[in-house]
Scaffold this motif. Sequence first.
Motif, PDB file in Angstrom:
ATOM      1  N   GLY A 204      -9.309  -8.575  13.520  1.00 49.13           N
ATOM      2  CA  GLY A 204     -10.187  -8.561  14.681  1.00 49.13           C
ATOM      3  C   GLY A 204     -11.596  -9.045  14.375  1.00 49.13           C
ATOM      4  N   PRO A 205     -12.522  -8.849  15.293  1.00 48.97           N
ATOM      5  CA  PRO A 205     -13.899  -9.329  15.122  1.00 48.97           C
ATOM      6  C   PRO A 205     -14.635  -8.688  13.950  1.00 48.97           C
ATOM      7  N   PHE A 206     -14.219  -7.459  13.580  1.00 51.98           N
ATOM      8  CA  PHE A 206     -14.887  -6.740  12.505  1.00 51.98           C
ATOM      9  C   PHE A 206     -13.855  -6.215  11.505  1.00 51.98           C
ATOM     10  N   VAL A 207     -14.345  -5.821  10.345  1.00 49.28           N
ATOM     11  CA  VAL A 207     -13.515  -5.126   9.365  1.00 49.28           C
ATOM     12  C   VAL A 207     -14.189  -3.801   9.058  1.00 49.28           C
ATOM     13  N   LEU A 208     -13.383  -2.807   8.706  1.00 51.27           N
ATOM     14  CA  LEU A 208     -13.923  -1.523   8.286  1.00 51.27           C
ATOM     15  C   LEU A 208     -14.299  -1.644   6.813  1.00 51.27           C
ATOM     16  N   SER A 209     -15.594  -1.568   6.518  1.00 52.23           N
ATOM     17  CA  SER A 209     -16.049  -1.750   5.134  1.00 52.23           C
ATOM     18  C   SER A 209     -16.250  -0.427   4.408  1.00 52.23           C
ATOM     19  N   GLU A 210     -16.492   0.642   5.167  1.00 49.68           N
ATOM     20  CA  GLU A 210     -16.655   1.969   4.580  1.00 49.68           C
ATOM     21  C   GLU A 210     -16.014   3.002   5.507  1.00 49.68           C
ATOM     22  N   TRP A 211     -15.465   4.047   4.916  1.00 46.56           N
ATOM     23  CA  TRP A 211     -14.913   5.158   5.691  1.00 46.56           C
ATOM     24  C   TRP A 211     -15.077   6.424   4.859  1.00 46.56           C
ATOM     25  N   LYS A 212     -16.157   7.145   5.131  1.00 46.71           N
ATOM     26  CA  LYS A 212     -16.399   8.423   4.468  1.00 46.71           C
ATOM     27  C   LYS A 212     -15.851   9.514   5.375  1.00 46.71           C
ATOM     28  N   HIS A 213     -14.703  10.020   5.033  1.00 52.16           N
ATOM     29  CA  HIS A 213     -13.980  10.939   5.913  1.00 52.16           C
ATOM     30  C   HIS A 213     -14.820  12.136   6.323  1.00 52.16           C
ATOM     31  N   GLU A 214     -14.750  12.440   7.618  1.00 53.43           N
ATOM     32  CA  GLU A 214     -15.481  13.547   8.245  1.00 53.43           C
ATOM     33  C   GLU A 214     -16.984  13.279   8.329  1.00 53.43           C
ATOM     34  N   GLU A 215     -17.448  12.134   7.824  1.00 53.91           N
ATOM     35  CA  GLU A 215     -18.886  11.860   7.822  1.00 53.91           C
ATOM     36  C   GLU A 215     -19.276  10.599   8.595  1.00 53.91           C
ATOM     37  N   SER A 216     -18.677   9.471   8.241  1.00 50.10           N
ATOM     38  CA  SER A 216     -19.123   8.210   8.833  1.00 50.10           C
ATOM     39  C   SER A 216     -18.143   7.088   8.535  1.00 50.10           C
ATOM     40  N   TRP A 217     -18.321   5.966   9.229  1.00 48.17           N
ATOM     41  CA  TRP A 217     -17.626   4.730   8.892  1.00 48.17           C
ATOM     42  C   TRP A 217     -18.503   3.546   9.305  1.00 48.17           C
ATOM     43  N   LYS A 218     -18.231   2.418   8.698  1.00 47.59           N
ATOM     44  CA  LYS A 218     -19.025   1.214   8.949  1.00 47.59           C
ATOM     45  C   LYS A 218     -18.091   0.039   9.211  1.00 47.59           C
ATOM     46  N   MET A 219     -18.419  -0.755  10.235  1.00 53.75           N
ATOM     47  CA  MET A 219     -17.722  -2.002  10.516  1.00 53.75           C
ATOM     48  C   MET A 219     -18.684  -3.158  10.288  1.00 53.75           C
TER      49      MET A 219
ATOM     50  N   GLN B  66       0.805  -1.224   0.000  1.00 55.38           N
ATOM     51  CA  GLN B  66       0.000   0.000   0.000  1.00 55.38           C
ATOM     52  C   GLN B  66       0.835   1.270   0.000  1.00 55.38           C
ATOM     53  N   GLY B  67       2.090   1.159   0.409  1.00 52.37           N
ATOM     54  CA  GLY B  67       2.968   2.330   0.424  1.00 52.37           C
ATOM     55  C   GLY B  67       2.402   3.452   1.283  1.00 52.37           C
ATOM     56  N   ASP B  68       2.397   4.684   0.734  1.00 53.74           N
ATOM     57  CA  ASP B  68       1.930   5.852   1.487  1.00 53.74           C
ATOM     58  C   ASP B  68       0.424   5.852   1.713  1.00 53.74           C
ATOM     59  N   LYS B  69      -0.299   4.974   1.036  1.00 54.19           N
ATOM     60  CA  LYS B  69      -1.756   4.923   1.180  1.00 54.19           C
ATOM     61  C   LYS B  69      -2.194   4.048   2.346  1.00 54.19           C
ATOM     62  N   TYR B  70      -1.244   3.333   2.959  1.00 52.95           N
ATOM     63  CA  TYR B  70      -1.581   2.383   4.016  1.00 52.95           C
ATOM     64  C   TYR B  70      -2.399   3.038   5.132  1.00 52.95           C
ATOM     65  N   ALA B  71      -3.522   2.403   5.464  1.00 48.31           N
ATOM     66  CA  ALA B  71      -4.395   2.767   6.585  1.00 48.31           C
ATOM     67  C   ALA B  71      -5.109   4.105   6.410  1.00 48.31           C
ATOM     68  N   LEU B  72      -5.091   4.642   5.191  1.00 47.15           N
ATOM     69  CA  LEU B  72      -5.768   5.922   4.957  1.00 47.15           C
ATOM     70  C   LEU B  72      -7.216   5.734   4.510  1.00 47.15           C
TER      71      LEU B  72
ATOM     72  N   ASN C  83     -10.140   0.289   2.498  1.00 41.06           N
ATOM     73  CA  ASN C  83      -9.572  -0.806   1.703  1.00 41.06           C
ATOM     74  C   ASN C  83      -8.057  -0.777   1.622  1.00 41.06           C
ATOM     75  N   THR C  84      -7.410   0.136   2.361  1.00 34.26           N
ATOM     76  CA  THR C  84      -5.943   0.130   2.394  1.00 34.26           C
ATOM     77  C   THR C  84      -5.434  -0.328   3.762  1.00 34.26           C
ATOM     78  N   LEU C  85      -6.285  -1.091   4.432  1.00 37.26           N
ATOM     79  CA  LEU C  85      -5.921  -1.676   5.719  1.00 37.26           C
ATOM     80  C   LEU C  85      -6.453  -3.101   5.733  1.00 37.26           C
ATOM     81  N   VAL C  86      -5.689  -4.013   6.305  1.00 33.35           N
ATOM     82  CA  VAL C  86      -6.138  -5.395   6.442  1.00 33.35           C
ATOM     83  C   VAL C  86      -6.343  -5.661   7.927  1.00 33.35           C
ATOM     84  N   TYR C  87      -7.324  -6.493   8.280  1.00 34.78           N
ATOM     85  CA  TYR C  87      -7.811  -6.593   9.654  1.00 34.78           C
ATOM     86  C   TYR C  87      -7.684  -8.013  10.198  1.00 34.78           C
TER      87      TYR C  87
END
Length: 552
Positions: free
Chosen positions: A221-236, A206-212, A215-219
């Motif tokens: 734990g019990p859940f995965v982050l499926s959506e991340w709308k910056h400044e608005e919302s996220w979904k696990m 992922q280089g510089d895009k890692y964890a931003l 889909n640039t993070l691998v998980y």
Amino acid sequence: MALTLIFSLFLAACSGGKDEAKDPKPEGNDGTKTEKPAEPQVLNLTEVAELPSLDVSKAEDAASFQVLNNVMEGLYRLDKTDKPVPGVAESHEVSEDGKVYTFKIRKDAKWSNGDPVTAKDFVYSYHRTLNKDSAGSYQYIMGDIKNVNKIINPEDPMYGKVEELGVVAKDDHTLEITLENAVPYFVGLTSFATFYPQNQKFVESQGDKYALEANTLVYNGPFVLSEWKHEESWKMVKNDQYWDKDSVKLDEINVNVVKDVGTDLNLYNTNQNDLVGLSSEYVDQYKDNADFKTETEATMWYLKMNQKNPVFKNVNVRKAFSQAIDKESMVKVILNNGSVAANYLVPANFTNIDGEDFRAKYKDGFHAFDAAKAKSDWEAGLKELKKDKVEVEFLVGDTESSIKLATYIAAQLEKSLPGLKVTLNPQPFKNRLDLENKGQYDFELAGWGPDYQDSMTFLDMFVTDGGHNRMEYSNKKYDDLIKSAKTDLSDLKKRWENLQEAERILLEEDAAIAPLYQRGRALLVKPYVKDVFKHGFGADYSYKWAYIEGKQ
């Protein structure tokens, strides 16, 4: 819903002999298996700010740690009583001197992309976090591991040599960690986000895009982050690759960023949100509601005074600030949520030794509200500074509740300290952290929740050049006391007294920070939300065992 804060002191086995911790309860933390309820397993929540970082090597805030605790997993994780229970590690052994921990990595642990989680993932993660080019401020929390403090010290010959770290993958499923000294909290500490593994192949791809992005993070734990709308919302969503997926009942967790309590409350009342924290003006209105809950936390709020500013370099000015605020009125009127006025840094009812609370020696703390004394110290400070007026900027959050509290504090300071003018600088959470880390502020409204259950988690922040100091405070005697408490555990009572003395120096002699309150929370929780576990340290909540039942 288990929202009560538990104050139980846990100890890792480090008193001699081999201690092996196995997981006797594969179906969950309490050994019982609950069938998944028929209704949709969806939990709806809100947060007041965007996530600053989901890179475990760089994360440093409560919001990020909260998500990481649920989409990632360390060697151990905390159960509903804050006891560390096996996570990626199925068991561990400890050497007779309490310094060498051998963790057995479970063979069915996987990343969300199907890769196995191995001991090498932990070694890589710790090396990456401690790399001299790392931007993270949490390197110091690994200081119990052999050679960490040398590796992160620019003046040490070992600086940057992560290969000297006392962490070795003996094979894919055996991780050996060697400590500098036996410590009573290490197993619990492995549940904290900085100690999570990272998948080297994925990180580097992922280089510089890692964890931003989601889909640039691998998980793992019990859940995965499926959506991340910056400044608005996220979904696990539930992680179907998780080794203990049968214990996970929630299918989806939706989190929306909502800064206004009134808006948040409207969402709750229209069943679009399952939990809402109440600000003072709503507490009396809802205190008789069946959904109303209160909880006391081991989280402290205080004023952080940056000695980079010559005004705050003056100890009399800092003492004046510490005594100028009517904290009792603040918690009763402005907060009105169960928070307690505090003149101390280490919380009450957080740690004890032989049944004695840490606060017993200095129960009332230091520099209580005293307008006359504050004015006297202020005048002495102004005389030493050769000033009759001072203007300072107050760095605060941009939420409604933060600005309301900061406005009260600023008014109190100006009332008690003639010639002072305070200008508020409200900033979004991520910006505020950035300004603090760069030392670009005069004084700040800051909070700290414990990372592990030991008083050290509050006190070692303020050692000279510490990762969370960022206010140019330095006192050699303080540093020596903290160092002694970290390295000599042969006499736990003496260690306790050293930490108490360190707090006294920090707050009474130096007034380096000005404590305000120990946080309480008033909230509404839907009755159909079950088994969301509230933690006394580390991340605030665990959703691994949560479920929805009885929703109409």
